[in-house]
Structures are given as C-alpha cells and as structure tokens.
Design a protein around this motif. Structure first.
Motif, PDB file in Angstrom:
ATOM      1  N   LEU A 253       0.815  -1.217   0.000  1.00 18.91           N
ATOM      2  CA  LEU A 253       0.000   0.000   0.000  1.00 18.91           C
ATOM      3  C   LEU A 253       0.847   1.265   0.000  1.00 18.91           C
ATOM      4  CD1 LEU A 253      -3.113  -0.591   2.289  1.00 18.91           C
ATOM      5  CD2 LEU A 253      -3.044  -0.268  -0.186  1.00 18.91           C
ATOM      6  N   ARG A 254       2.063   1.181   0.515  1.00 21.36           N
ATOM      7  CA  ARG A 254       2.929   2.355   0.485  1.00 21.36           C
ATOM      8  C   ARG A 254       3.329   2.698  -0.951  1.00 21.36           C
ATOM      9  NH1 ARG A 254       0.956   1.595   4.390  1.00 21.36           N
ATOM     10  NH2 ARG A 254      -0.233   3.280   3.463  1.00 21.36           N
ATOM     11  N   MET A 255       3.301   1.680  -1.828  1.00 20.49           N
ATOM     12  CA  MET A 255       3.614   1.889  -3.235  1.00 20.49           C
ATOM     13  C   MET A 255       2.348   2.172  -4.044  1.00 20.49           C
ATOM     14  SD  MET A 255       6.874   1.277  -3.292  1.00 20.49           S
ATOM     15  CE  MET A 255       7.212   1.074  -5.042  1.00 20.49           C
ATOM     16  N   GLY A 256       1.219   1.738  -3.524  1.00 18.37           N
ATOM     17  CA  GLY A 256      -0.001   1.658  -4.316  1.00 18.37           C
ATOM     18  C   GLY A 256      -0.058   0.276  -4.909  1.00 18.37           C
ATOM     19  N   PRO A 257      -1.163  -0.473  -4.697  1.00 18.44           N
ATOM     20  CA  PRO A 257      -1.215  -1.858  -5.150  1.00 18.44           C
ATOM     21  C   PRO A 257      -1.074  -2.014  -6.657  1.00 18.44           C
ATOM     22  CG  PRO A 257      -3.360  -1.130  -4.323  1.00 18.44           C
ATOM     23  CD  PRO A 257      -2.367  -0.079  -3.954  1.00 18.44           C
ATOM     24  N   GLN A 258      -1.435  -0.996  -7.434  1.00 16.39           N
ATOM     25  CA  GLN A 258      -1.251  -1.109  -8.878  1.00 16.39           C
ATOM     26  C   GLN A 258       0.246  -1.122  -9.205  1.00 16.39           C
ATOM     27  OE1 GLN A 258      -4.275  -1.168 -10.645  1.00 16.39           O
ATOM     28  NE2 GLN A 258      -3.133  -1.937 -12.403  1.00 16.39           N
ATOM     29  N   ALA A 259       1.002  -0.194  -8.595  1.00 22.39           N
ATOM     30  CA  ALA A 259       2.446  -0.178  -8.816  1.00 22.39           C
ATOM     31  C   ALA A 259       3.097  -1.398  -8.191  1.00 22.39           C
ATOM     32  CB  ALA A 259       3.049   1.097  -8.229  1.00 22.39           C
ATOM     33  N   GLY A 260       2.630  -1.764  -6.983  1.00 23.01           N
ATOM     34  CA  GLY A 260       3.239  -2.873  -6.269  1.00 23.01           C
ATOM     35  C   GLY A 260       3.201  -4.170  -7.045  1.00 23.01           C
ATOM     36  N   SER A 261       2.162  -4.361  -7.850  1.00 26.02           N
ATOM     37  CA  SER A 261       2.027  -5.612  -8.596  1.00 26.02           C
ATOM     38  C   SER A 261       2.540  -5.514 -10.030  1.00 26.02           C
ATOM     39  CB  SER A 261       0.563  -6.058  -8.615  1.00 26.02           C
ATOM     40  OG  SER A 261      -0.236  -5.095  -9.271  1.00 26.02           O
ATOM     41  N   HIS A 262       2.820  -4.307 -10.516  1.00 24.85           N
ATOM     42  CA  HIS A 262       3.172  -4.162 -11.923  1.00 24.85           C
ATOM     43  C   HIS A 262       4.622  -3.742 -12.173  1.00 24.85           C
ATOM     44  CE1 HIS A 262      -1.110  -4.544 -12.531  1.00 24.85           C
ATOM     45  NE2 HIS A 262      -0.979  -4.434 -13.838  1.00 24.85           N
ATOM     46  N   LEU A 263       5.307  -3.178 -11.184  1.00 24.55           N
ATOM     47  CA  LEU A 263       6.699  -2.801 -11.389  1.00 24.55           C
ATOM     48  C   LEU A 263       7.536  -4.042 -11.656  1.00 24.55           C
ATOM     49  CD1 LEU A 263       7.218  -0.081  -8.620  1.00 24.55           C
ATOM     50  CD2 LEU A 263       6.999   0.267 -11.075  1.00 24.55           C
ATOM     51  N   THR A 264       8.460  -3.944 -12.598  1.00 21.84           N
ATOM     52  CA  THR A 264       9.243  -5.119 -12.996  1.00 21.84           C
ATOM     53  C   THR A 264      10.712  -5.030 -12.612  1.00 21.84           C
ATOM     54  OG1 THR A 264       9.603  -4.122 -15.194  1.00 21.84           O
ATOM     55  CG2 THR A 264       7.699  -5.612 -14.929  1.00 21.84           C
ATOM     56  N   ASP A 265      11.144  -3.931 -11.979  1.00 27.74           N
ATOM     57  CA  ASP A 265      12.521  -3.859 -11.517  1.00 27.74           C
ATOM     58  C   ASP A 265      12.578  -3.033 -10.237  1.00 27.74           C
ATOM     59  OD1 ASP A 265      12.822  -1.009 -12.092  1.00 27.74           O
ATOM     60  OD2 ASP A 265      12.996  -1.559 -14.204  1.00 27.74           O
ATOM     61  N   ASP A 266      13.787  -2.915  -9.678  1.00 29.34           N
ATOM     62  CA  ASP A 266      13.980  -2.247  -8.389  1.00 29.34           C
ATOM     63  C   ASP A 266      14.454  -0.810  -8.523  1.00 29.34           C
ATOM     64  OD1 ASP A 266      13.334  -4.355  -6.521  1.00 29.34           O
ATOM     65  OD2 ASP A 266      15.116  -5.397  -7.271  1.00 29.34           O
ATOM     66  N   ALA A 267      14.286  -0.192  -9.688  1.00 26.93           N
ATOM     67  CA  ALA A 267      14.786   1.163  -9.895  1.00 26.93           C
ATOM     68  C   ALA A 267      14.173   2.146  -8.900  1.00 26.93           C
ATOM     69  CB  ALA A 267      14.500   1.600 -11.330  1.00 26.93           C
ATOM     70  N   TRP A 268      12.955   1.889  -8.469  1.00 22.38           N
ATOM     71  CA  TRP A 268      12.289   2.806  -7.539  1.00 22.38           C
ATOM     72  C   TRP A 268      13.011   2.895  -6.196  1.00 22.38           C
ATOM     73  CZ3 TRP A 268      10.594   1.182  -2.785  1.00 22.38           C
ATOM     74  CH2 TRP A 268      10.490  -0.201  -2.592  1.00 22.38           C
ATOM     75  N   ARG A 269      13.842   1.889  -5.871  1.00 26.94           N
ATOM     76  CA  ARG A 269      14.535   1.891  -4.573  1.00 26.94           C
ATOM     77  C   ARG A 269      15.666   2.917  -4.515  1.00 26.94           C
ATOM     78  NH1 ARG A 269      13.012  -2.664  -1.609  1.00 26.94           N
ATOM     79  NH2 ARG A 269      12.011  -4.304  -2.859  1.00 26.94           N
ATOM     80  N   ARG A 270      16.070   3.433  -5.651  1.00 28.20           N
ATOM     81  CA  ARG A 270      17.214   4.367  -5.709  1.00 28.20           C
ATOM     82  C   ARG A 270      16.726   5.775  -6.018  1.00 28.20           C
ATOM     83  NH1 ARG A 270      18.608  -0.316  -8.255  1.00 28.20           N
ATOM     84  NH2 ARG A 270      18.054   0.481 -10.315  1.00 28.20           N
ATOM     85  N   PRO A 271      17.269   6.799  -5.304  1.00 30.84           N
ATOM     86  CA  PRO A 271      16.846   8.181  -5.554  1.00 30.84           C
ATOM     87  C   PRO A 271      17.314   8.665  -6.918  1.00 30.84           C
ATOM     88  CG  PRO A 271      18.673   8.154  -4.017  1.00 30.84           C
ATOM     89  CD  PRO A 271      18.277   6.735  -4.233  1.00 30.84           C
TER      90      PRO A 271
END
Length: 271
Positions: A253-271
């Motif tokens: 939920l911190r990501m939003g369930p749409q993003a949480g289930s659809h993102l395909t890499d970890d790029a969001w973890r880096r600023p």
C-alpha cells in the motif's frame, strides 16, 4: 470472550468461512493451535475442506464441515448457526470466503457485479449478523474478523466490483464495531496484499523464491502470515482492538497496489 479451555466440548469455537484452502485453511489451523474448535466451510472443494479438518484434528481440537455458497443468499448464511449448533457455541467468526473478477469496467455485466457483491459483501454481512446474534445470546462477547484486501483501501484496474465490495466491507466493519461493542464483541478487518494461495494461482509456492520488485519486502505473502494476524485479533491479547483494518501486504500500500504488482525492476529503490 470467554477464556480458552482444554477440555473437548468446552473450548472456544471459531467458524472460518472459505477454509478449504489458502488463508482460510491457514487460519483454521492457527486458531486450532490456539485451542479453539473449528467450523469449516467450503464452496467447491469438499476434499480441501476435509484436509483442513484433518489438520485441525491433528492439533487435538474438534472440526466440523459445512457447505457455504454465498451466491445463494440469504439462506446460505444458515450454515453459521448449523456449525455453531454442532460445536455447541460460537466465539469467533472469520469472514474469509471471497471471489473476484478481472474485467474492465465497461465490459462488466450485472450478473457478475451482483455475484461479487453477494459473496464479498452481502454474505459477510449476513454471516456476521447470525454470529453476532448468537454471541449476544451467549452473553460472553466474541470476535468477528472480516478478511478484506488492500483494495479495501486503494483501487485496482479491472476489479471494480471487487474493490467496491471490499471497500464496503471495510466500512461495514467499522459500523459493526460501533454497534456491537456494548455486547463485548470486537470487529476488525484484515487486509491482505498478494498472498500465495490458489486464488492468486500460487498453490504450494515457497514465497521466498518469488520476486516482486514492486513490493517493498520483495515477495508475496504466505497465508500463515495473514493467519497469524487474524489469530491475534481473535484472541485475548486483542481485547481492546476494534474497528481497525490490519494491512498484511509487505508494504504494497505504500507503493499503491497497482504499482506494487506491476513494477518489474527495483529502480524505484534508488533516488
């Protein structure tokens, strides 16, 4: 709610709907391990319900099984009283049975919408009524736990009736909590994210081997992780907890369930 007892026939009793697999089965077993006798319901998988009953009995607790088809309302809710009669009382109801659809909003037909709303919202409403009336008659309080979803809180494309039902069940939980508090009955929601169950097409999955880049904890959840939260809410340690929604989602939920289930890499973890 009365204290737990070890003598067969005097233990607290929990009914867990949809306990033939997944979160329901894990919850039934967890509550049995906590000393409760268990009423099990199934819709299509009679053999799955039998396996759940075997697991419950292996803990030394009693188990009874009943059929529940929440598309056949209001009569289907009678199973709550039937199981309570067979086990002698009712102290805990876990409204876990559910269904869903992945159909675009513009393509939904009335029958599909009605079916999802009946199973995910009206069914728990009617089962909750029957459980609460019995708990009030017993005079010793009780616990009701409604299994909702992260989609109680945020939407998902293609799941309009599911989101509507789960959002409604979340608010229904709050109303029930207010109205039943004077009777010593607590009512809470548990809102899972992606959990490895047959409903998500993940039977016997080792969640530690699964990658979910869009979920902060990086994997789906295990049904036993949801069952542990339900068991807490159903037990004596949660006696002052009511009207809350407990999210079990690995941070989705911190990501939003749409993003949480659809993102395909970890790029969001880096600023």
């Amino acid at each position: 709610m009365q204290a737990q007892h070890d003598t067969p026939g005097t233990a607290p009793v929990a009914v867990v709907t949809g306990s033939d697999s997944g979160i329901g089965r894990a919850t039934a077993v967890r509550l049995a391990e906590a000393g409760m006798d268990i009423g099990i319901t199934w819709h299509r998988d009679r053999e799955g319900a039998r396996r759940t009953a075997d697991e419950v009995r292996a803990t030394g607790r009693r188990a009874v099984v009943g059929h529940l088809d929440l598309t056949q309302l209001p009569d289907a809710a009678e199973v709550i009283d039937q199981l309570a009669d067979e086990l002698g009382r009712l102290d805990v109801l876990v409204n876990n049975a559910g269904t869903g659809t992945m159909t675009p909003f513009l393509e939904l037909d009335h029958d599909t919408v009605r079916q999802v709303l009946d199973v995910d919202l009206v069914g728990p409403f009617l089962c909750g009524q029957r459980a609460a009336r019995r708990m009030i008659q017993q005079g010793s309080g009780g616990r009701i736990v409604n299994v909702t979803s992260v989609h109680e809180h945020q939407p998902r494309v293609g799941a309009a009736p599911y989101c509507a039902a789960k959002g409604g069940l979340g608010l229904l939980t709050q109303v029930m909590a207010l109205e039943l508090a004077e009777h010593g009955i607590t009512v809470n929601a548990v809102a899972p994210g992606e959990i490895a169950t047959p409903m998500t097409g993940q039977t016997d999955t080792d969640v530690t081997d699964e990658s979910r880049p869009g979920v902060p904890l990086g994997r789906p959840g295990d049904a036993r992780e949801v069952a542990a939260v339900i068991a807490f809410l159903a037990g004596p340690d949660a006696s002052y907890v009511t009207g809350a929604s407990w999210v079990v989602d690995g941070g989705m939920l911190r990501m939003g369930p749409q993003a949480g289930s659809h993102l395909t890499d970890d790029a969001w973890r880096r600023p």
